[in-house]
Design an enzyme around this catalytic site. Structure first.
Site, mmCIF file in Angstrom:
data_model
loop_
_atom_site.group_PDB
_atom_site.id
_atom_site.type_symbol
_atom_site.label_atom_id
_atom_site.label_comp_id
_atom_site.label_asym_id
_atom_site.label_seq_id
_atom_site.Cartn_x
_atom_site.Cartn_y
_atom_site.Cartn_z
ATOM 1 N N LYS A 1 -7.981 20.891 -17.302
ATOM 2 C CA LYS A 1 -7.736 19.565 -16.694
ATOM 3 C C LYS A 1 -9.054 18.808 -16.494
ATOM 4 O O LYS A 1 -9.159 17.614 -16.809
ATOM 5 C CB LYS A 1 -7.011 19.757 -15.358
ATOM 6 N N SER B 1 -6.050 18.752 -9.051
ATOM 7 C CA SER B 1 -7.121 18.958 -10.037
ATOM 8 C C SER B 1 -8.292 19.579 -9.284
ATOM 9 O O SER B 1 -8.994 18.876 -8.566
ATOM 10 C CB SER B 1 -7.530 17.626 -10.671
HETATM 11 P P1 NAD Z 1 -3.864 10.900 -3.026
HETATM 12 O O1 NAD Z 1 -5.166 10.768 -2.319
HETATM 13 O O2 NAD Z 1 -2.998 9.719 -3.209
HETATM 14 O O3 NAD Z 1 -2.963 12.020 -2.272
HETATM 15 C C1 NAD Z 1 -3.488 13.128 -1.625
HETATM 16 C C2 NAD Z 1 -2.644 13.348 -0.381
HETATM 17 O O4 NAD Z 1 -3.070 14.541 0.264
HETATM 18 C C3 NAD Z 1 -2.770 12.225 0.653
HETATM 19 O O5 NAD Z 1 -1.487 11.708 0.959
HETATM 20 C C4 NAD Z 1 -3.404 12.912 1.854
HETATM 21 O O6 NAD Z 1 -2.957 12.379 3.101
HETATM 22 C C5 NAD Z 1 -2.931 14.320 1.644
HETATM 23 N N1 NAD Z 1 -3.698 15.330 2.355
HETATM 24 C C6 NAD Z 1 -5.034 15.385 2.566
HETATM 25 N N2 NAD Z 1 -5.347 16.506 3.267
HETATM 26 C C7 NAD Z 1 -4.170 17.156 3.480
HETATM 27 C C8 NAD Z 1 -3.836 18.382 4.131
HETATM 28 N N3 NAD Z 1 -4.757 19.160 4.691
HETATM 29 N N4 NAD Z 1 -2.540 18.746 4.158
HETATM 30 C C9 NAD Z 1 -1.579 17.987 3.593
HETATM 31 N N5 NAD Z 1 -1.841 16.818 2.943
HETATM 32 C C10 NAD Z 1 -3.130 16.410 2.916
HETATM 33 O O7 NAD Z 1 -4.202 11.597 -4.419
HETATM 34 P P2 NAD Z 1 -3.288 11.664 -5.735
HETATM 35 O O8 NAD Z 1 -3.641 10.523 -6.602
HETATM 36 O O9 NAD Z 1 -1.880 11.910 -5.341
HETATM 37 O O10 NAD Z 1 -3.919 12.963 -6.417
HETATM 38 C C11 NAD Z 1 -3.607 14.283 -5.947
HETATM 39 C C12 NAD Z 1 -4.237 15.276 -6.920
HETATM 40 O O11 NAD Z 1 -3.691 15.065 -8.223
HETATM 41 C C13 NAD Z 1 -5.748 15.145 -7.046
HETATM 42 O O12 NAD Z 1 -6.331 16.420 -7.172
HETATM 43 C C14 NAD Z 1 -5.915 14.310 -8.311
HETATM 44 O O13 NAD Z 1 -7.170 14.535 -8.915
HETATM 45 C C15 NAD Z 1 -4.740 14.781 -9.143
HETATM 46 N N6 NAD Z 1 -4.197 13.815 -10.129
HETATM 47 C C16 NAD Z 1 -4.013 12.503 -9.815
HETATM 48 C C17 NAD Z 1 -3.480 11.627 -10.772
HETATM 49 C C18 NAD Z 1 -3.246 10.150 -10.480
HETATM 50 O O14 NAD Z 1 -2.961 9.391 -11.443
HETATM 51 N N7 NAD Z 1 -3.344 9.691 -9.247
HETATM 52 C C19 NAD Z 1 -3.126 12.100 -12.029
HETATM 53 C C20 NAD Z 1 -3.291 13.458 -12.328
HETATM 54 C C21 NAD Z 1 -3.831 14.311 -11.350
#
Ligand code: NAD
Length: 308
Positions: free
Chosen positions: A183, A108
């Site tokens: 989004k 997002s």
């Molecule tokens: P999260 O923080 O659990 O996962 C993000 C991951 O990215 C982590 O594992 C982190 O280690 C990794 N990361 C950070 N920097 C990195 C890099 N340079 N290279 C590779 N990996 C790296 O977050 P999430 O909940 O999985 O959300 C991810 C995205 O999806 C966000 O943009 C969020 O807004 C969106 N989103 C989340 C949800 C939800 O319910 N959690 C739902 C819809 C959308």
């Protein structure tokens, strides 16, 4: 037939997957289950190990994950992290991607920055689709996410099988960045409903109403929303506050929506009020807090008032 469409039938296509967090890992697993070769990178070692255990290939950098990929998926905290993972330094993914490969940006992220990233990658012959998702961890695990897709229609068609492996609803929203705009606006509306529901429950409780009865009445009435239906009973009334979607991510999304209003010179006082509330809650509760913990923040505010 393009390689991405062959995965289910012939030689599997290769997808690089950058960001194996709460959402990324189950989404990557779905691609493995659909026959794709998934090369994944996340700085967190247990996340890489979990992908390998599911049949994917754990890689040591974004560039390594992107090597030989027909498409690269990013599922990262925000657009700044995506841009860095794609472009910054020798370990960045874009350097390893072949011309004609596609970036599917599923985080997002802020729409105007996504357009700028699209311009930068176009110079390397890499097309970009912004494809953020709606639905939490359970829908990611089940492959039933709603996916919004922005960008060139031919490029979206090329990666549609990859998107279909992760989501059951696919909406085309227009030019690159339009899905990220959609989004952020969706999450602003959702957050406003969350905060309103938590406030209403706490006001009602103070007046002597039963929160469970209130929830049932809201769900049978015009105040019904995603929070009243799916969050109040399991995560908020129980004070578990562990839905799996972070307050930091929600705050980012509302900020994107309010920022977009500013960039377009739209009067949007309510989105700014919701953004300010979320920022204050995040400051108080910390970056590990779940978004449902805005209820706890309200309780803290009321406790302070009652004590004062
Ligand atoms: P999260 O923080 O659990 O996962 C993000 C991951 O990215 C982590 O594992 C982190 O280690 C990794 N990361 C950070 N920097 C990195 C890099 N340079 N290279 C590779 N990996 C790296 O977050 P999430 O909940 O999985 O959300 C991810 C995205 O999806 C966000 O943009 C969020 O807004 C969106 N989103 C989340 C949800 C939800 O319910 N959690 C739902 C819809 C959308």
């Amino acid at each position: 037939m393009p390689a991405l469409e062959q995965a289910a039938t012939a030689a599997p296509a290769t997808v690089g997957f950058i960001g194996l967090g709460t959402m990324g890992l189950p989404m990557a697993r779905r691609l493995v289950e659909h026959g794709y070769t998934v090369r994944g990178f996340d700085p967190v070692e247990p996340a890489r190990a979990a992908l390998a255990a599911a049949g994917g290939v754990a890689c040591a950098s974004a560039a390594e994950a992107a090597t030989g990929a027909d498409a690269v998926v990013t599922m990262l905290p925000d657009g700044a992290v995506v841009r860095a993972a794609m472009l910054d330094g020798p370990a960045a993914a874009a350097h390893a991607m072949r011309r004609g490969a596609v970036l599917i940006e599923m985080s997002s992220s802020a729409p105007l920055a996504t357009r700028a990233l699209g311009d930068a990658l176009a110079q390397a012959g890499i097309a970009v689709v912004d494809a953020p998702v709606s639905g939490g961890v359970r829908k990611a695990e089940a492959g039933t996410l709603s996916i919004m897709a922005g960008g060139d229609l031919d490029v979206i068609a090329q990666v549609r099988p990859v998107l279909r492996a992760m989501g059951s609803n696919l909406f085309e929203t227009g030019a690159l960045g339009s899905a990220h705009a959609m989004k952020a606006l969706n999450n602003y509306v959702s957050a406003a409903g969350l905060i309103a529901a938590c406030e209403a429950i706490q006001i009602g409780r103070a007046f002597g109403l039963d929160p469970v009865v209130m929830t049932d009445i809201l769900n049978a009435s015009t105040g019904r929303n995603n929070t009243t239906e799916n969050k109040l009973k399991p995560f908020i009334l129980t004070e578990r506050y562990d839905s799996g979607f972070g307050l930091a991510l929600m705050t980012k999304d509302i900020g994107i929506a309010a920022g977009l209003a500013d960039a377009l010179d739209r009067a949007a006082p309510f989105s700014h009020a919701v953004a300010d509330f979320a920022r204050q809650a995040l400051e108080r509760l910390g970056r590990e807090a779940d978004h449902t913990a805005v209820d706890r923040y309200l309780k803290l505010l009321n406790g302070e008032r009652d004590a004062g």
